[in-house]
Scaffold this active site. Sequence first.
Site, PDB file in Angstrom:
ATOM      1  CG  ASP A 189       9.567   7.394  -9.451  1.00 34.27           C
ATOM      2  OD1 ASP A 189       9.980   8.024  -8.468  1.00 34.27           O
ATOM      3  OD2 ASP A 189       8.367   7.141  -9.660  1.00 34.27           O
ATOM      4  CG  ASN A 197       4.309   3.876   1.334  1.00 34.96           C
ATOM      5  OD1 ASN A 197       4.684   2.843   1.865  1.00 34.96           O
ATOM      6  ND2 ASN A 197       5.085   4.925   1.182  1.00 34.96           N
ATOM      7  CG  HIS A 202       4.094   4.994   5.842  1.00 32.83           C
ATOM      8  ND1 HIS A 202       4.505   5.633   4.687  1.00 32.83           N
ATOM      9  CD2 HIS A 202       2.939   5.601   6.215  1.00 32.83           C
ATOM     10  CE1 HIS A 202       3.648   6.601   4.382  1.00 32.83           C
ATOM     11  NE2 HIS A 202       2.688   6.593   5.290  1.00 32.83           N
ATOM     12  CG  ASP A 206      10.068   2.321   5.912  1.00 35.10           C
ATOM     13  OD1 ASP A 206       9.916   3.192   5.032  1.00 35.10           O
ATOM     14  OD2 ASP A 206       9.991   2.553   7.136  1.00 35.10           O
ATOM     15  CD  GLU A 233       8.095   7.703  -4.710  1.00 33.45           C
ATOM     16  OE1 GLU A 233       7.149   8.153  -5.369  1.00 33.45           O
ATOM     17  OE2 GLU A 233       8.400   8.129  -3.572  1.00 33.45           O
TER      18      GLU A 233
END
Length: 323
Positions: A189, A197, A202, A206, A233
């Site tokens: 994780d 973010n 975003h 990405d 994630e």
Amino acid sequence: MKAKKHHSDFAVRLMEHLVVPTFVLDQTGHVIIWNKSCERLTGIAAADVIGTKRHWTGFYTEERPCLADLVIAHGGSQIPSLYTVDCSTDPDRDIFSAENWCHLPIVAGLRYLAIDAGPIHDEDGKLIAVVETLRDITVQKEAQDKLEVLARQDSLTGIPNRRLFDEYLEAEWQIATGTNHPLALLMIDIDHFKAYNDTLGHLAGDHCLKRIAELISAQTRRECDVCARYGGEEFAVILPRTDLAGAVAVAKRIARAVSLARIRNPGLGPTSKLTMSIGASAYDADNRPISPDELLRSADAALYAAKQSGRACVRTPSSLRAA
């Protein structure tokens, strides 16, 4: 009698000029019709196969039964071992349908054909011939294959998605338990990814996910290792023939690679960098989960423990027992 012969001649001429590639075998397996469309599909002239059993040369590089041969031999049970897909809906009547990759030696190379074959009987029910028809559906097959790949591939990172991960895990579990070889699993994780973010947006998120996928993949170096995006994630890594100690070593390698990449996380402060929490579990000499689901739950619990321990660390089931 002349009328009967006329009808027979008409039927042969009709078969010869069908737009569907078609050939006909007699009850002994010799070619009696090889129509014009079949000539165009295979590049083989009718004169070269009529009266022979060499119809297979139009579709394969080595001698093997065509579907029409299986009709003559009542060999429907062989279809799964000889053809990519068995589509037969009436096998009890020796009407067979299948799909297969065929290597057309002369004209078109490798093509994916939909094939149907069925018997022709006389008035007494005696087999007198078998008709095989063929359709080139290569374009449809390739499109289907691409869709299937996309359905199993994470669209953002290009690595396997959860669906494909589950399939790989089940397959590797069967191999490990069947051969008594170890199998390890990592659950990974990205720490504080929401802060990343929320601060950078975003699109940056990405890009970050793609970069992390590259870093993890680079540290799972064997062809048999599988790195997947498990969701959001979270990533997962399947490590065949790897015990828990080996899994921890890979996990530390991944954590170090991410650290060296020095990816900023300004949501936690101007000097903060992204880190990873990793849970590792294994099926090996010292650890015996009873199912792939239990192996997964064990790695997930270890990941949770890593987060609870302050993140940026690797935890295993043994560290949970120690606690």
